[in-house]
Design a protein around this motif. Sequence first.
Motif, PDB file in Angstrom:
ATOM      1  N   GLU A 180       0.848  -1.191   0.000  1.00  0.00           N
ATOM      2  CA  GLU A 180       0.000   0.000   0.000  1.00  0.00           C
ATOM      3  C   GLU A 180       0.883   1.240   0.000  1.00  0.00           C
ATOM      4  N   VAL A 181       0.650   2.100  -0.973  1.00  0.00           N
ATOM      5  CA  VAL A 181       1.430   3.323  -1.144  1.00  0.00           C
ATOM      6  C   VAL A 181       0.477   4.509  -1.079  1.00  0.00           C
ATOM      7  N   MET A 182       0.859   5.528  -0.317  1.00  0.00           N
ATOM      8  CA  MET A 182       0.007   6.706  -0.160  1.00  0.00           C
ATOM      9  C   MET A 182       0.504   7.845  -1.045  1.00  0.00           C
ATOM     10  N   ASP A 183      -0.404   8.415  -1.810  1.00  0.00           N
ATOM     11  CA  ASP A 183      -0.119   9.614  -2.591  1.00  0.00           C
ATOM     12  C   ASP A 183      -0.205  10.803  -1.631  1.00  0.00           C
ATOM     13  N   CYS A 184       0.922  11.471  -1.389  1.00  0.00           N
ATOM     14  CA  CYS A 184       0.947  12.531  -0.380  1.00  0.00           C
ATOM     15  C   CYS A 184       0.058  13.712  -0.760  1.00  0.00           C
ATOM     16  N   ALA A 185      -0.089  13.975  -2.049  1.00  0.00           N
ATOM     17  CA  ALA A 185      -0.895  15.121  -2.472  1.00  0.00           C
ATOM     18  C   ALA A 185      -2.351  14.957  -2.051  1.00  0.00           C
ATOM     19  N   THR A 186      -2.883  13.748  -2.201  1.00  0.00           N
ATOM     20  CA  THR A 186      -4.294  13.505  -1.885  1.00  0.00           C
ATOM     21  C   THR A 186      -4.487  12.797  -0.553  1.00  0.00           C
ATOM     22  N   GLN A 187      -3.389  12.303   0.046  1.00  0.00           N
ATOM     23  CA  GLN A 187      -3.446  11.539   1.299  1.00  0.00           C
ATOM     24  C   GLN A 187      -4.348  10.312   1.170  1.00  0.00           C
ATOM     25  N   SER A 188      -4.342   9.717  -0.022  1.00  0.00           N
ATOM     26  CA  SER A 188      -5.122   8.501  -0.267  1.00  0.00           C
ATOM     27  C   SER A 188      -4.235   7.470  -0.946  1.00  0.00           C
ATOM     28  N   ASN A 189      -4.703   6.209  -0.973  1.00  0.00           N
ATOM     29  CA  ASN A 189      -3.901   5.128  -1.532  1.00  0.00           C
ATOM     30  C   ASN A 189      -3.740   5.274  -3.045  1.00  0.00           C
ATOM     31  N   SER A 190      -2.565   4.908  -3.505  1.00  0.00           N
ATOM     32  CA  SER A 190      -2.281   4.859  -4.938  1.00  0.00           C
ATOM     33  C   SER A 190      -2.197   3.384  -5.332  1.00  0.00           C
ATOM     34  N   PRO A 191      -3.087   2.871  -6.168  1.00  0.00           N
ATOM     35  CA  PRO A 191      -3.156   1.432  -6.436  1.00  0.00           C
ATOM     36  C   PRO A 191      -2.045   0.930  -7.353  1.00  0.00           C
ATOM     37  N   GLY A 192      -1.857  -0.385  -7.329  1.00  0.00           N
ATOM     38  CA  GLY A 192      -1.011  -1.056  -8.316  1.00  0.00           C
ATOM     39  C   GLY A 192       0.464  -1.136  -7.996  1.00  0.00           C
ATOM     40  N   TRP A 193       0.850  -0.862  -6.770  1.00  0.00           N
ATOM     41  CA  TRP A 193       2.267  -0.878  -6.422  1.00  0.00           C
ATOM     42  C   TRP A 193       2.700  -2.246  -5.898  1.00  0.00           C
ATOM     43  N   THR A 194       3.940  -2.615  -6.240  1.00  0.00           N
ATOM     44  CA  THR A 194       4.598  -3.778  -5.651  1.00  0.00           C
ATOM     45  C   THR A 194       5.879  -3.297  -4.983  1.00  0.00           C
ATOM     46  N   LEU A 195       6.488  -4.175  -4.180  1.00  0.00           N
ATOM     47  CA  LEU A 195       7.733  -3.786  -3.510  1.00  0.00           C
ATOM     48  C   LEU A 195       8.847  -3.515  -4.519  1.00  0.00           C
ATOM     49  N   GLY A 196       8.873  -4.277  -5.603  1.00  0.00           N
ATOM     50  CA  GLY A 196       9.891  -4.043  -6.626  1.00  0.00           C
ATOM     51  C   GLY A 196       9.736  -2.678  -7.268  1.00  0.00           C
ATOM     52  N   ARG A 197       8.508  -2.319  -7.596  1.00  0.00           N
ATOM     53  CA  ARG A 197       8.248  -1.010  -8.200  1.00  0.00           C
ATOM     54  C   ARG A 197       8.580   0.101  -7.204  1.00  0.00           C
ATOM     55  N   ARG A 209      11.040  11.262  -9.962  1.00  0.00           N
ATOM     56  CA  ARG A 209       9.857  10.756  -9.258  1.00  0.00           C
ATOM     57  C   ARG A 209       8.607  11.557  -9.596  1.00  0.00           C
ATOM     58  N   LEU A 210       8.803  12.833  -9.925  1.00  0.00           N
ATOM     59  CA  LEU A 210       7.651  13.698 -10.207  1.00  0.00           C
ATOM     60  C   LEU A 210       7.134  13.540 -11.632  1.00  0.00           C
ATOM     61  N   LYS A 211       7.929  12.882 -12.488  1.00  0.00           N
ATOM     62  CA  LYS A 211       7.535  12.725 -13.893  1.00  0.00           C
ATOM     63  C   LYS A 211       6.483  11.633 -14.038  1.00  0.00           C
ATOM     64  N   SER A 212       5.543  11.857 -14.924  1.00  0.00           N
ATOM     65  CA  SER A 212       4.539  10.828 -15.212  1.00  0.00           C
ATOM     66  C   SER A 212       5.160   9.755 -16.089  1.00  0.00           C
ATOM     67  N   GLY A 213       4.547   8.595 -16.105  1.00  0.00           N
ATOM     68  CA  GLY A 213       5.056   7.479 -16.894  1.00  0.00           C
ATOM     69  C   GLY A 213       5.182   6.236 -16.045  1.00  0.00           C
ATOM     70  N   LYS A 217       1.015   8.963 -12.751  1.00  0.00           N
ATOM     71  CA  LYS A 217       1.000  10.401 -13.027  1.00  0.00           C
ATOM     72  C   LYS A 217       2.191  11.098 -12.388  1.00  0.00           C
ATOM     73  N   GLY A 218       3.018  10.316 -11.653  1.00  0.00           N
ATOM     74  CA  GLY A 218       4.154  10.921 -10.972  1.00  0.00           C
ATOM     75  C   GLY A 218       3.714  11.636  -9.703  1.00  0.00           C
ATOM     76  N   GLY A 219       4.668  11.869  -8.789  1.00  0.00           N
ATOM     77  CA  GLY A 219       4.311  12.558  -7.560  1.00  0.00           C
ATOM     78  C   GLY A 219       5.189  12.124  -6.403  1.00  0.00           C
ATOM     79  N   VAL A 220       4.777  12.524  -5.201  1.00  0.00           N
ATOM     80  CA  VAL A 220       5.490  12.181  -3.982  1.00  0.00           C
ATOM     81  C   VAL A 220       4.669  11.134  -3.224  1.00  0.00           C
ATOM     82  N   TYR A 221       5.308   9.995  -2.927  1.00  0.00           N
ATOM     83  CA  TYR A 221       4.590   8.891  -2.314  1.00  0.00           C
ATOM     84  C   TYR A 221       5.251   8.465  -0.999  1.00  0.00           C
ATOM     85  N   ASN A 222       4.518   7.663  -0.247  1.00  0.00           N
ATOM     86  CA  ASN A 222       4.937   7.316   1.107  1.00  0.00           C
ATOM     87  C   ASN A 222       4.434   5.911   1.429  1.00  0.00           C
ATOM     88  N   VAL A 223       5.233   5.106   2.121  1.00  0.00           N
ATOM     89  CA  VAL A 223       4.785   3.789   2.593  1.00  0.00           C
ATOM     90  C   VAL A 223       4.751   3.830   4.123  1.00  0.00           C
TER      91      VAL A 223
END
Length: 611
Positions: A180-197, A209-213, A217-223
């Motif tokens: 589970e990875v949190m998108d800091c901008a929205t303070q909500s979960n960002s789906p589809g993450w694995t530990l490798g990613r 990290r801020l670039k999309s692709g 959409k890119g951004g600042v994330y938190n576990v």
Amino acid sequence: METGVATKSEEVGKEGDDEETCPLCTPHAKPLRKEDWVMCEACNTWYHWRCAGDGEDVKRVEKWYCKQCLEQDSTRSITYKAPARKSLRKRPVQDYASLDGGANTDPKRFLKQLENKRLKPSPFRKMKGEEVNLEWLEDESAMTEPVVIEVPEGLGMKMPESEWSADDIASELGEGMPVEVMDCATQSNSPGWTLGRWADYMEASPSDRLKSGKWGKGGVYNVISLEVSGTKVGEMVLPPKIVRDLDWVEKFWPSTRKGRGHVYPKVQLYSLMGVEGAWTDWHIDFAGSSVYYHILSGSKVFYFVRPTPANLDAYQRWSGSELQNQTWLGDMADAVYRVELTAGNTMIIPAGWIHAVYTPVDTMVFGGNFLHSYNVATQVRVRNIEIATQVPKKFRFPMFSRLCWYVADKYLKDFRSSTDFPRREIEGTLALADFLVSEVRILENGNEQAKKEVKEQIPVDRVKDAPALARELRWRARLALEYPSDDESEGKGKERERSKSGSSAMKRKRSEEETPVAAMVFKNFRPKKWDGSAQVTEGEQTKRVRTSGPKPGEGDWASAWLENAVVDEEANSGPLVRTRKERYTRVRKTERGMERQVIERRIETWEWDSE
């Protein structure tokens, strides 16, 4: 990496012509447009989750067995995935129109809110590791404010090497493991993450990290919710000794019901990974649990608000409302304290503290949550707030009520043999008992659904009579604190008393005052019988004494005799006094041996010569 239980979701046609049938469905059950199915691990039979489930989210199920297979093999048990470490903060409904316009999507929003804010420096105590022990808890201020331990020596704690990274986590747990990875901008979960990613993301530069692709959409994330108990990573981590000494799960959850294959509260070992610029908005940890927090590498900045009634009210108004996007909570509180932690620092955050966290550089942290006996009232209060604000079950402390019953069962056994506990611990036990008595009242007077929910949380392997246990524990805790009563109807009695005539009310009050605490009864309490008794009476002695005390009936004669009457036993004149001594001895068996009670009484009869 273990795989979860077999599940599927299917949409059926308008006529409900799906090929498989659920063994638990009634013949005329109306099919739903979309069904969740679950397969038994033993017999491979598929069931509708709405027919076979217990109300939990099917996505949380790790291993599931049907009722027949559970009955066939007692070693089987239904298990659930570790819950995410979440706060009681309400999640606002996402406004996608606003998102398209750019509102609430700025990852630097927290820093912008901090500009020109009045912050107070840390007033919290800095301690040495060896000072953080059980003796410290004798201090009334212990576990009431955060404390910082700058070096780990003396804490009795084990951590991985400081070079430990997200790549090491992925290597040990599996790169394909979902996280589970949190998108800091929205303070909500960002789906589809694995530990490798996630490991790749942490290795990228802050600009990439801020670039999309690759990162969406890119951004600042938190576990902040990767719980590692029972894994190879978990074996490398040992919480501070004070945490293990206090932790209810560690102390009171049966050891035979912990470990691999068992369902129990797994909240003790979290791996937290944050990148530069990541932040977590204001929150209180679930069920008001306390937290230990060790910086392995990097740095964190904490912002604290005291859990005063006014600040908690402000937090409830702010949380989950429009204020959350527009207002910094610190502006609604009496004060905000700033604490910066660096590599090697450890912090213990006590129950109920409101806090937000900012990450100035890439940081690795290990920490965990724990409930304890020194602030139970706050823990129960936060738990009740979570229910009142309809926080989903998966975001609450797992199996909170069941854990409380295990704790109460052990404390009652200890109280029966001794009351030699610190006063704060007894006060915590009383708060625990009050909570369980409220659960019992639901069991006795609630609706059928509420009764079912309470009953399911009572561990019948330990608790045979829940109402008796809760009420006896409360009685014994009140007795140990020298409180005057344990009458559940005390409040109602006072209402009735006010409606009576003055003389009747005074008569009732006198009766209550004259009743010794130990003689007060409460519902379902059955004290152990004494196994025998013996009485010894010494011979009666008679003599005259001289006294300056008044005779019965002269003014306030009783008070004078009780407090300061002067007696001269050498006198040859005065009242005639007959004295006898009695001694009662009785014994009974206890869990640890035997209890012997010896009561000695001196009885005097005074007779004045008639005039």
